[in-house]
Scaffold this motif. Structure first.
Motif, PDB file in Angstrom:
ATOM      1  N   TYR A 240       0.862  -1.182   0.000  1.00  0.00           N
ATOM      2  CA  TYR A 240       0.000   0.000   0.000  1.00  0.00           C
ATOM      3  C   TYR A 240       0.899   1.233   0.000  1.00  0.00           C
ATOM      4  O   TYR A 240       1.803   1.358   0.834  1.00  0.00           O
ATOM      5  CB  TYR A 240      -0.903   0.005   1.226  1.00  0.00           C
ATOM      6  CG  TYR A 240      -1.743   1.254   1.379  1.00  0.00           C
ATOM      7  CD1 TYR A 240      -2.988   1.351   0.775  1.00  0.00           C
ATOM      8  CD2 TYR A 240      -1.287   2.338   2.137  1.00  0.00           C
ATOM      9  CE1 TYR A 240      -3.767   2.494   0.912  1.00  0.00           C
ATOM     10  CE2 TYR A 240      -2.055   3.487   2.277  1.00  0.00           C
ATOM     11  CZ  TYR A 240      -3.289   3.563   1.664  1.00  0.00           C
ATOM     12  OH  TYR A 240      -4.052   4.701   1.804  1.00  0.00           O
ATOM     13  N   TYR A 241       0.657   2.158  -0.949  1.00  0.00           N
ATOM     14  CA  TYR A 241       1.433   3.393  -1.055  1.00  0.00           C
ATOM     15  C   TYR A 241       0.538   4.595  -0.758  1.00  0.00           C
ATOM     16  O   TYR A 241      -0.621   4.635  -1.194  1.00  0.00           O
ATOM     17  CB  TYR A 241       1.985   3.582  -2.467  1.00  0.00           C
ATOM     18  CG  TYR A 241       2.961   2.537  -2.944  1.00  0.00           C
ATOM     19  CD1 TYR A 241       4.331   2.741  -2.850  1.00  0.00           C
ATOM     20  CD2 TYR A 241       2.518   1.363  -3.550  1.00  0.00           C
ATOM     21  CE1 TYR A 241       5.234   1.797  -3.330  1.00  0.00           C
ATOM     22  CE2 TYR A 241       3.407   0.407  -4.020  1.00  0.00           C
ATOM     23  CZ  TYR A 241       4.768   0.641  -3.915  1.00  0.00           C
ATOM     24  OH  TYR A 241       5.644  -0.297  -4.384  1.00  0.00           O
ATOM     25  N   ASP A 242       1.098   5.588  -0.089  1.00  0.00           N
ATOM     26  CA  ASP A 242       0.412   6.869   0.129  1.00  0.00           C
ATOM     27  C   ASP A 242       1.382   7.983  -0.246  1.00  0.00           C
ATOM     28  O   ASP A 242       2.432   8.141   0.384  1.00  0.00           O
ATOM     29  CB  ASP A 242      -0.027   7.005   1.588  1.00  0.00           C
ATOM     30  CG  ASP A 242      -0.954   8.197   1.816  1.00  0.00           C
ATOM     31  OD1 ASP A 242      -0.740   9.238   1.165  1.00  0.00           O
ATOM     32  OD2 ASP A 242      -1.879   8.090   2.631  1.00  0.00           O
ATOM     33  N   PHE A 243       1.026   8.775  -1.277  1.00  0.00           N
ATOM     34  CA  PHE A 243       1.910   9.818  -1.778  1.00  0.00           C
ATOM     35  C   PHE A 243       1.448  11.225  -1.423  1.00  0.00           C
ATOM     36  O   PHE A 243       2.059  12.208  -1.834  1.00  0.00           O
ATOM     37  CB  PHE A 243       2.064   9.688  -3.296  1.00  0.00           C
ATOM     38  CG  PHE A 243       2.712   8.407  -3.718  1.00  0.00           C
ATOM     39  CD1 PHE A 243       4.044   8.167  -3.462  1.00  0.00           C
ATOM     40  CD2 PHE A 243       1.974   7.410  -4.350  1.00  0.00           C
ATOM     41  CE1 PHE A 243       4.642   6.975  -3.835  1.00  0.00           C
ATOM     42  CE2 PHE A 243       2.557   6.222  -4.731  1.00  0.00           C
ATOM     43  CZ  PHE A 243       3.901   6.002  -4.470  1.00  0.00           C
ATOM     44  N   GLY A 244       0.353  11.350  -0.693  1.00  0.00           N
ATOM     45  CA  GLY A 244      -0.083  12.656  -0.240  1.00  0.00           C
ATOM     46  C   GLY A 244      -0.487  13.592  -1.364  1.00  0.00           C
ATOM     47  O   GLY A 244      -0.985  13.173  -2.417  1.00  0.00           O
ATOM     48  N   LYS A 245      -0.246  14.873  -1.149  1.00  0.00           N
ATOM     49  CA  LYS A 245      -0.694  15.926  -2.073  1.00  0.00           C
ATOM     50  C   LYS A 245       0.344  16.179  -3.160  1.00  0.00           C
ATOM     51  O   LYS A 245       1.548  16.246  -2.890  1.00  0.00           O
ATOM     52  CB  LYS A 245      -0.945  17.203  -1.290  1.00  0.00           C
ATOM     53  CG  LYS A 245      -1.447  18.376  -2.122  1.00  0.00           C
ATOM     54  CD  LYS A 245      -1.544  19.631  -1.283  1.00  0.00           C
ATOM     55  CE  LYS A 245      -2.534  19.471  -0.148  1.00  0.00           C
ATOM     56  NZ  LYS A 245      -2.731  20.752   0.590  1.00  0.00           N
ATOM     57  N   SER A 246      -0.113  16.330  -4.402  1.00  0.00           N
ATOM     58  CA  SER A 246       0.776  16.675  -5.508  1.00  0.00           C
ATOM     59  C   SER A 246       1.027  18.180  -5.530  1.00  0.00           C
ATOM     60  O   SER A 246       0.189  18.962  -5.043  1.00  0.00           O
ATOM     61  CB  SER A 246       0.167  16.251  -6.851  1.00  0.00           C
ATOM     62  OG  SER A 246       0.065  14.856  -6.948  1.00  0.00           O
TER      63      SER A 246
END
Length: 283
Positions: A240-246
Motif C-alpha cells: 500500500y502506497y500513500d503519496f499525499g498531495k501533488s
C-alpha cells in the motif's frame, strides 16, 4: 508447495486491465474533453496435484539402500539478492473541491500494470529474517473522472481530471519468519512515484493542463516468499502506497483553485523472482 511426498498444493491470482488508447466527451457548446475508460478483472485459483507411481524411496530400496532419503535442510535466507517483478496496481487520486459538493466525481480511480526489479540483503538469526530492499518499477497506472461538477457556471461545469503514474519506487525494511522453505514477512518504508496530473479546462480555455512531478510518501505491505532452489525463490507480495498531495498548479480561469490531486494512494499485488548471490553463501 509440497505437503507430503506425493501431495502438493498451489495458490495464485490473475489480474486483467483493459483501457482506451484515446477517447473524449463533448457537450453541446463546449470543447472536447479527453477521458479514459477502463475495465478491470480479478481472479484467483487453488490447485492440487498428486504424484502416482513409485517414489524415490522404492528405487533406493531396489538399489540396496533400505532407508528414507535425508530430510530437506531448512533454507538459509541470509545474503544479497536481486530479482525482477511483475504486477498490477489500483489507486485513487482525490481532489479538494472548493465548490458545493457534487453528486459524484472529485476523484479518479486509477489502474494498470507494472514491472521492474529489486535488490536487497537479508540477515538471519534462527527463524527470524531481517532485511533491507530497494525496488523500482515502470508503471502504467492511470484513470480520469469528472471534477468540480457543481462549478457556479453550469454551462461549463464538470471538468475532466485525472492522473497517470509512470514509475514507482521504494526503500523498505522487512521482518520475516522462516519455516522449511517458506518466509512470511511484513515490510515498510519510504516511497516515491513519478506522476503526471491533468485537468481539462473545458469551456473556460479549451486546453488540457498537465503537470508532471515526483511525489514522496510511504509504503507498508507484506508477502510470502518460497525457495524453489538453494539460490532461487519466488515472492507473492502486497503493498500500500500513500503519496499525499501533488504540487499545486492553477489556471487563470479558475483563479487560485488547485487543479492537482489533494491525495494519491495506490495498492499493488506483484509476483517476483529473486536470485541470491552465491558469494555470500548458498541456501
Amino acid at each position: 508447495m509440497p505437503v507430503s511426498d506425493r501431495f502438493s498444493v498451489g495458490v495464485g491470482g490473475r489480474y486483467w486491465f483493459f483501457t482506451t488508447d484515446s477517447a473524449y466527451s463533448q457537450f453541446p457548446g463546449g470543447s472536447p474533453q479527453t477521458t479514459k475508460f477502463y475495465s478491470e478483472r480479478y481472479g484467483g485459483f487453488l490447485q492440487a496435484s498428486y504424484k502416482s507411481g513409485e517414489l524415490d524411496t522404492a528405487q533406493a530400496k531396489a538399489n540396496g539402500i533400505d532407508k528414507e532419503p535425508p530430510p530437506v535442510m531448512p533454507t538459509n535466507w541470509a545474503g544479497v539478492y536481486l530479482g525482477g517483478t511483475i504486477g498490477a496496481g489500483k489507486g485513487r487520486s482525490h481532489y479538494a473541491d472548493p465548490f458545493p459538493t457534487p453528486v459524484s466525481g472529485d476523484y479518479a480511480d486509477l489502474g494498470g500494470a507494472m514491472f521492474g526489479g529489486q535488490i536487497g540483503i537479508n540477515y538471519q538469526t534462527g527463524s527470524w529474517v531481517l532485511g533491507l530492499e530497494a525496488s523500482g518499477y515502470w508503471a502504467n497506472v492511470q484513470g480520469t473522472n469528472t471534477c468540480f461538477g457543481a462549478f457556479p457556471s453550469p454551462q461549463i461545469a464538470g471538468f475532466n481530471c485525472g492522473s497517470q503514474i509512470d514509475a514507482l519506487g521504494a526503500l523498505t525494511g522487512r521482518v520475516g519468519y522462516a519455516f522449511d522453505r517458506t518466509l512470511l514477512y511484513v515490510k515498510g518504508g519510504s516511497a516515491w512515484d513519478r506522476q503526471t496530473n491533468q485537468f481539462n479546462t473545458g469551456g473556460i480555455s479549451g486546453t488540457i493542463l498537465t503537470n508532471g512531478n515526483t511525489n514522496w510518501g510511504w509504503t507498508v505491505g507484506g508477502g510470502l516468499e518460497y525457495a524453489l532452489l538453494p539460490n532461487w525463490s519466488m515472492a507473492l507480495e502486497y503493498k500500500y502506497y500513500d503519496f499525499g498531495k501533488s504540487p499545486v498548479f492553477t489556471t487563470a480561469g479558475l483563479g487560485s483553485v488547485p487543479l492537482s490531486p489533494n491525495s494519491t494512494t495506490v495498492q499493488t499485488v506483484s509476483l517476483g523472482v529473486n536470485y541470491k548471490l552465491p558469494i555470500l553463501g548458498a541456501r
